[in-house]
Design an enzyme around this catalytic site. Structure first.
Site, PDB file in Angstrom:
ATOM      1  N   LYS A 112       0.851  -1.200   0.000  1.00 47.68           N
ATOM      2  CA  LYS A 112       0.000   0.000   0.000  1.00 47.68           C
ATOM      3  C   LYS A 112       0.870   1.227   0.000  1.00 47.68           C
ATOM      4  O   LYS A 112       1.782   1.371   0.815  1.00 47.68           O
ATOM      5  CB  LYS A 112      -0.887  -0.009   1.270  1.00 47.68           C
ATOM      6  CG  LYS A 112      -1.815   1.186   1.375  1.00 47.68           C
ATOM      7  CD  LYS A 112      -3.047   0.982   0.535  1.00 47.68           C
ATOM      8  CE  LYS A 112      -3.781   2.281   0.229  1.00 47.68           C
ATOM      9  NZ  LYS A 112      -3.281   2.964  -1.005  1.00 47.68           N
ATOM     10  N   GLN A 163       7.252   3.984   3.863  1.00 52.22           N
ATOM     11  CA  GLN A 163       5.827   3.622   3.860  1.00 52.22           C
ATOM     12  C   GLN A 163       5.581   2.353   4.669  1.00 52.22           C
ATOM     13  O   GLN A 163       4.573   2.239   5.369  1.00 52.22           O
ATOM     14  CB  GLN A 163       5.368   3.413   2.403  1.00 52.22           C
ATOM     15  CG  GLN A 163       3.861   3.413   2.222  1.00 52.22           C
ATOM     16  CD  GLN A 163       3.288   4.820   2.113  1.00 52.22           C
ATOM     17  OE1 GLN A 163       3.831   5.656   1.401  1.00 52.22           O
ATOM     18  NE2 GLN A 163       2.210   5.083   2.815  1.00 52.22           N
ATOM     19  N   LYS A 168       5.543   3.401   8.268  1.00 51.51           N
ATOM     20  CA  LYS A 168       4.398   4.293   8.473  1.00 51.51           C
ATOM     21  C   LYS A 168       3.110   3.480   8.548  1.00 51.51           C
ATOM     22  O   LYS A 168       2.300   3.642   9.456  1.00 51.51           O
ATOM     23  CB  LYS A 168       4.340   5.268   7.290  1.00 51.51           C
ATOM     24  CG  LYS A 168       3.244   6.306   7.392  1.00 51.51           C
ATOM     25  CD  LYS A 168       2.952   6.983   6.058  1.00 51.51           C
ATOM     26  CE  LYS A 168       4.179   7.612   5.425  1.00 51.51           C
ATOM     27  NZ  LYS A 168       3.813   8.548   4.331  1.00 51.51           N
ATOM     28  N   LYS A 181       5.357   1.653  -3.075  1.00 46.80           N
ATOM     29  CA  LYS A 181       5.321   3.013  -3.634  1.00 46.80           C
ATOM     30  C   LYS A 181       5.592   2.921  -5.123  1.00 46.80           C
ATOM     31  O   LYS A 181       6.259   1.995  -5.577  1.00 46.80           O
ATOM     32  CB  LYS A 181       6.404   3.873  -2.984  1.00 46.80           C
ATOM     33  CG  LYS A 181       6.157   5.359  -3.111  1.00 46.80           C
ATOM     34  CD  LYS A 181       5.307   5.852  -1.987  1.00 46.80           C
ATOM     35  CE  LYS A 181       4.875   7.286  -2.152  1.00 46.80           C
ATOM     36  NZ  LYS A 181       4.220   7.785  -0.940  1.00 46.80           N
ATOM     37  N   GLY A 237      -2.597   8.299  -4.341  1.00 44.73           N
ATOM     38  CA  GLY A 237      -1.922   9.485  -4.871  1.00 44.73           C
ATOM     39  C   GLY A 237      -0.678   9.846  -4.074  1.00 44.73           C
ATOM     40  O   GLY A 237      -0.389   9.270  -3.030  1.00 44.73           O
ATOM     41  N   ASP A 238       0.053  10.801  -4.593  1.00 45.76           N
ATOM     42  CA  ASP A 238       1.198  11.418  -3.927  1.00 45.76           C
ATOM     43  C   ASP A 238       1.450  12.698  -4.728  1.00 45.76           C
ATOM     44  O   ASP A 238       0.528  13.169  -5.436  1.00 45.76           O
ATOM     45  CB  ASP A 238       2.423  10.468  -3.927  1.00 45.76           C
ATOM     46  CG  ASP A 238       3.497  10.862  -2.913  1.00 45.76           C
ATOM     47  OD1 ASP A 238       3.376  10.489  -1.741  1.00 45.76           O
ATOM     48  OD2 ASP A 238       4.457  11.572  -3.288  1.00 45.76           O
ATOM     49  N   THR A 267      -4.263  13.738   5.380  1.00 48.91           N
ATOM     50  CA  THR A 267      -2.836  13.863   5.707  1.00 48.91           C
ATOM     51  C   THR A 267      -2.580  15.148   6.501  1.00 48.91           C
ATOM     52  O   THR A 267      -1.916  15.137   7.542  1.00 48.91           O
ATOM     53  CB  THR A 267      -1.973  13.823   4.431  1.00 48.91           C
ATOM     54  OG1 THR A 267      -2.421  12.742   3.614  1.00 48.91           O
ATOM     55  CG2 THR A 267      -0.511  13.639   4.750  1.00 48.91           C
ATOM     56  N   ASN A 286      -2.142  19.507  -1.406  1.00 54.74           N
ATOM     57  CA  ASN A 286      -3.150  18.892  -0.569  1.00 54.74           C
ATOM     58  C   ASN A 286      -2.787  18.857   0.922  1.00 54.74           C
ATOM     59  O   ASN A 286      -3.587  19.224   1.784  1.00 54.74           O
ATOM     60  CB  ASN A 286      -3.265  17.466  -1.117  1.00 54.74           C
ATOM     61  CG  ASN A 286      -4.442  16.762  -0.599  1.00 54.74           C
ATOM     62  OD1 ASN A 286      -5.505  17.359  -0.534  1.00 54.74           O
ATOM     63  ND2 ASN A 286      -4.264  15.536  -0.192  1.00 54.74           N
ATOM     64  N   SER A 326      -6.757   5.907   3.810  1.00 59.00           N
ATOM     65  CA  SER A 326      -6.825   5.006   2.651  1.00 59.00           C
ATOM     66  C   SER A 326      -7.250   3.617   3.108  1.00 59.00           C
ATOM     67  O   SER A 326      -8.049   2.950   2.442  1.00 59.00           O
ATOM     68  CB  SER A 326      -5.455   4.901   1.973  1.00 59.00           C
ATOM     69  OG  SER A 326      -5.243   5.988   1.104  1.00 59.00           O
TER      70      SER A 326
END
Ligand code: GLU
Length: 451
Positions: free
Chosen positions: A93, A114, A117, A129, A168-169, A213, A244, A383
């Site tokens: 993820k 990630q 996290k 990622k 997204g990123d 976020t 964002n 998410s």
């Protein structure tokens, strides 16, 4: 390697050898290994079965060609990546990033971060990622669509709601996710809602995902301030970026009574001592997609713009700093300026925005410092809530979703805080986050055998 336990030094040396020319990945691994000395001293079994070596090696790395045709009929080539880092806790993820700076080292550092996290969120998600060196700036809508479709024509075979779930990123928002999900749906002939998160509400997205976020980082910093008996109320805050993450950090900080006096984009920063007018910022950045200097031009007297090559946003005096733009945007020199101006807390909205020197300056000065892998985990946590809604074919209210997000952020804060104390470094959230994230992933990997 001076801050790394002797037993862990060969592991870093091997990572550097095996991943030559990938400084961001080395930096991310270095930071985690620095924290693990205290773990292996207390629990030497984590050195068994090459657990740490395995955690540093992605399970799978996919690199592919993305050919597409621009509006002038010319064929363009980009490079696509998906690094499936670790699936010990759940399907891979993590987001997709479209930016010209993207290369395998950047995606690997992001996938590595990630993994920890996602573990910190307590949700059943592994780490991954992806992205491309595609530059969305100046591209037409039709070009963006053709690019996303070409990317997915290759990537679709590697995804699945139980396999790998992108989001997204930087450079990837609702529009891009729509085009990628649409192509995935077409190629698989399946409406597999849980294969992508960050979707629009109309076709299976989650309320509060867009805000998550920034809101999450603000909740985290609020919890950190509370440990010293204070809050955002009346504090001066600087938030770098204006995407964002930055926009919704500003919204929540203002809700908590803080005053955000500066924000930025890649062209420079604006200072508004009366407090950033969020509606205007949203109009400029989300609707018109203009540069940040527009904010100063539209506000007029008293508000000023400084170009990126003329100064740093971190020279603006503040109580709380929230770097929310990109990796290594805050240097040791910037950190020293912030400390000199009396900063008391830093919350990383972006991934790895502070350089190792900057982190050292903050920790040495006793500044409360929330590393990105803990502070910005609200996005990916929401998410996971989106995946949960998709799996149960449900749709929650904004309040219900935000309540879950707030509870998750409180949980991450408390876990990092307690872990730091347990391992003899009270108040050190970097150590707390790295150790708590590592222990969760490593324990699972141990139980799953050598795979
Ligand atoms: N790109 C975000 C991050 O860095 C979100 C990832 C996701 O929602 O999967 O955590």
């Amino acid at each position: 390697m001076k801050n790394i336990d002797e037993k862990l030094q060969p592991i870093l040396a091997q990572v550097i050898r095996r991943n030559a020319g990938e400084p961001e990945f080395h930096q991310a691994v270095h930071e985690v290994l620095e924290s693990l000395g205290r773990v292996v001293a207390k629990q030497p079994h984590f050195l068994d079965q090459a657990l740490i070596e395995r955690i540093c090696e992605p399970e799978r790395q996919i690199i592919f060609r993305i050919p597409w045709v621009d509006d002038h009929g010319h064929v363009q080539i980009n490079r696509g990546f998906r690094v499936q880092f670790n699936s010990a806790l759940g399907p891979y993820k993590g987001g997709m990033r479209f930016h010209p700076s993207v290369n395998v080292g950047i995606i690997k550092f992001l996938g590595f971060e990630q993994t920890f996290k996602n573990a910190l969120t307590g949700m059943p998600i592994g780490g991954g990622k992806g992205g491309s060196d595609f530059d969305p700036k100046g591209k037409s809508d039709a070009e963006i669509m053709r690019f996303c479709q070409s990317l997915m024509t290759e990537l679709h075979r590697h995804l699945g709601d139980q396999t790998d779930v992108p989001a997204g990123d930087i450079g990837v928002g609702r529009r891009e996710i729509g085009y990628m999900f649409g192509q995935y749906k077409r190629l698989n002939n399946r409406f597999e809602a849980g294969v992508f998160t960050g979707k629009a509400l109309a076709y299976g997205g989650s309320r509060a995902r867009t805000e998550a976020t920034g809101y999450g980082n603000t909740y985290f910093v609020q919890a950190m301030l509370q440990t010293r008996g204070t809050s955002f109320d009346g504090k001066k805050v600087v938030v770098s970026g204006s995407g964002n993450v930055a926009i919704y950090s500003i919204e929540k900080v203002q809700f908590f009574g803080g005053k955000v006096i500066a924000c930025s984009d890649s062209t420079g920063y604006v200072v508004d001592e009366n407090g950033i007018e969020l509606a205007l910022l949203k109009d400029i950045k989300e609707v018109r997609r203009e540069r940040i200097s527009e904010y100063a031009r539209r506000k007029g007297a008293g508000v000023y713009f400084i170009a990126a090559d003329k100064g740093s946003i971190w020279d603006v005096a503040c109580d709380v700093a929230m770097p929310s733009a990109t990796q290594n945007e805050l240097s040791g020199k910037d950190a020293a300026a912030l400390v000199k101006n009396g900063v008391m807390a830093v919350g990383e909205g972006a991934n790895m925005p502070s350089t190792p020197e900057a982190i050292r300056v903050f920790l040495d000065a006793g500044v409360m410092f929330a590393p990105g892998k803990a502070a910005n985990a609200g996005g990916v946590a929401t998410s996971a809530l989106e995946m949960q809604q998709n799996a149960s074919r449900d749709s929650w209210t904004f309040e219900q979703t935000e309540m879950r997000l707030a509870a998750i952020m409180r949980g991450i804060h408390d876990t990092c805080h307690q872990t730091a104390e347990e391992y003899g470094a009270p108040g050190n959230y970097v150590l707390g986050a790295n150790i708590a994230g590592f222990v969760r992933v490593a324990e699972s990997m141990r139980m799953l055998g050598v795979i």
